[in-house]
Design an enzyme around this catalytic site. Structure first.
Site, PDB file in Angstrom:
ATOM      1  N   ASP A  20      -9.597   3.017   4.468  1.00 16.27           N
ATOM      2  CA  ASP A  20     -10.627   1.877   4.628  1.00 16.27           C
ATOM      3  C   ASP A  20     -11.194   1.397   3.498  1.00 16.27           C
ATOM      4  O   ASP A  20     -11.806   2.180   2.612  1.00 16.27           O
ATOM      5  CB  ASP A  20     -11.635   2.199   5.733  1.00 16.27           C
ATOM      6  CG  ASP A  20     -10.942   2.428   7.042  1.00 16.27           C
ATOM      7  OD1 ASP A  20     -10.409   1.267   7.602  1.00 16.27           O
ATOM      8  OD2 ASP A  20     -11.136   3.323   7.621  1.00 16.27           O
ATOM      9  N   ASP A  22      -8.127   7.311  -0.441  1.00 14.12           N
ATOM     10  CA  ASP A  22      -8.794   7.087   0.951  1.00 14.12           C
ATOM     11  C   ASP A  22      -8.028   5.677   1.525  1.00 14.12           C
ATOM     12  O   ASP A  22      -7.187   5.195   1.125  1.00 14.12           O
ATOM     13  CB  ASP A  22     -10.257   6.469   0.223  1.00 14.12           C
ATOM     14  CG  ASP A  22     -11.302   6.113   1.529  1.00 14.12           C
ATOM     15  OD1 ASP A  22     -11.299   6.564   2.408  1.00 14.12           O
ATOM     16  OD2 ASP A  22     -11.883   5.033   1.224  1.00 14.12           O
TER      17      ASP A  22
HETATM   18 CA    CA Z   1     -13.380   4.076   2.264  1.00 15.25          CA
END
Ligand code: CA
Length: 220
Positions: A9, A7
């Site tokens: 962020d 992932d």
């Molecule tokens: Ca995230």
């Protein structure tokens, strides 16, 4: 194991405090109650999805497409006014271990923030290529739907047991688990560990540095 699906962020970039503040500002300006902490619970959801959940809760109906577009534009503007987002401490060390082990690093993000996508190459050179990325531009449903992670498996020519996921958010963890992939939670935000474990995480670390230090426990 052949690939690690990251992932973006809250995992590779320390961007979530800015996102949370930007969401808080844009939603409040449109009359909604939306705390910074709530932003962390919705992390990974599409912008429209988040806005509609709050609109249904507080107005009993979905927001209009125009309002959704307006709020999301204001949120993005607020985000872009913050100082440049820095990489998450320890992220580059994890990526170097992944690459040294001969594993393929991929990105699976609900973000369509072009500034961050362009910055990947600056902070993590020679690591990610567009063919091995799934972004907001690729998916219809977004996390917590398994679609983004299933698409990553497809793009990478992988089966679910040939990959592991590194996620920081409950909805991202749900998405990865629903795609049948072993999921490592890295709790880089304000939520309690229980929220991430209840979402289905198989392992939990408290920072990318800790994941880097204990990488040998995973890579076998
Ligand atoms: Ca995230």
């Amino acid at each position: 194991m052949k690939a690690v699906l990251f992932d973006m962020d809250g995992v590779l970039f320390d961007s979530m405090p800015y996102h949370a503040e930007a969401w808080h500002q844009a939603m409040t300006a449109h009359g909604f109650t939306f705390s910074r902490a709530e932003a962390f619970l919705h992390e990974g959801r599409t912008g429209a999805g988040t806005i509609n959940i709050v609109s249904l809760r507080e107005r009993g109906k979905e927001a209009s497409p125009e309002e959704i577009q307006q709020i999301y534009a204001e949120k993005s503007e607020a985000f872009n006014r913050f100082p440049e987002v820095k990489p998450m401490a320890g992220a580059w060390k994890v990526l170097q271990k992944v690459k040294a082990a001969g594993l393929i690093p991929m990105i699976v993000t609900g973000s369509g923030q072009s500034s961050l996508l362009e910055r990947l190459d600056k902070y993590f050179p020679h690591t990610f290529v567009p063919e091995r990325m799934v972004t907001a531009f690729d998916v219809k449903h977004g996390k917590p739907d398994p679609e983004p992670y299933l698409m990553a498996l497809q793009k990478g020519g992988l089966t679910a047991d040939e990959a592991v996921v590194v996620e920081n958010a409950p909805l991202g963890i749900q998405s990865a688990v629903a795609a049948g992939i072993f999921t490592i939670a890295v709790n880089t935000g304000p939520l309690s560990d229980d929220v991430l474990l209840d979402a289905g995480a198989d392992l939990l670390f408290h920072s990318m540095n800790e994941l880097s230090e204990r990488w040998n426990e995973i890579d076998r």
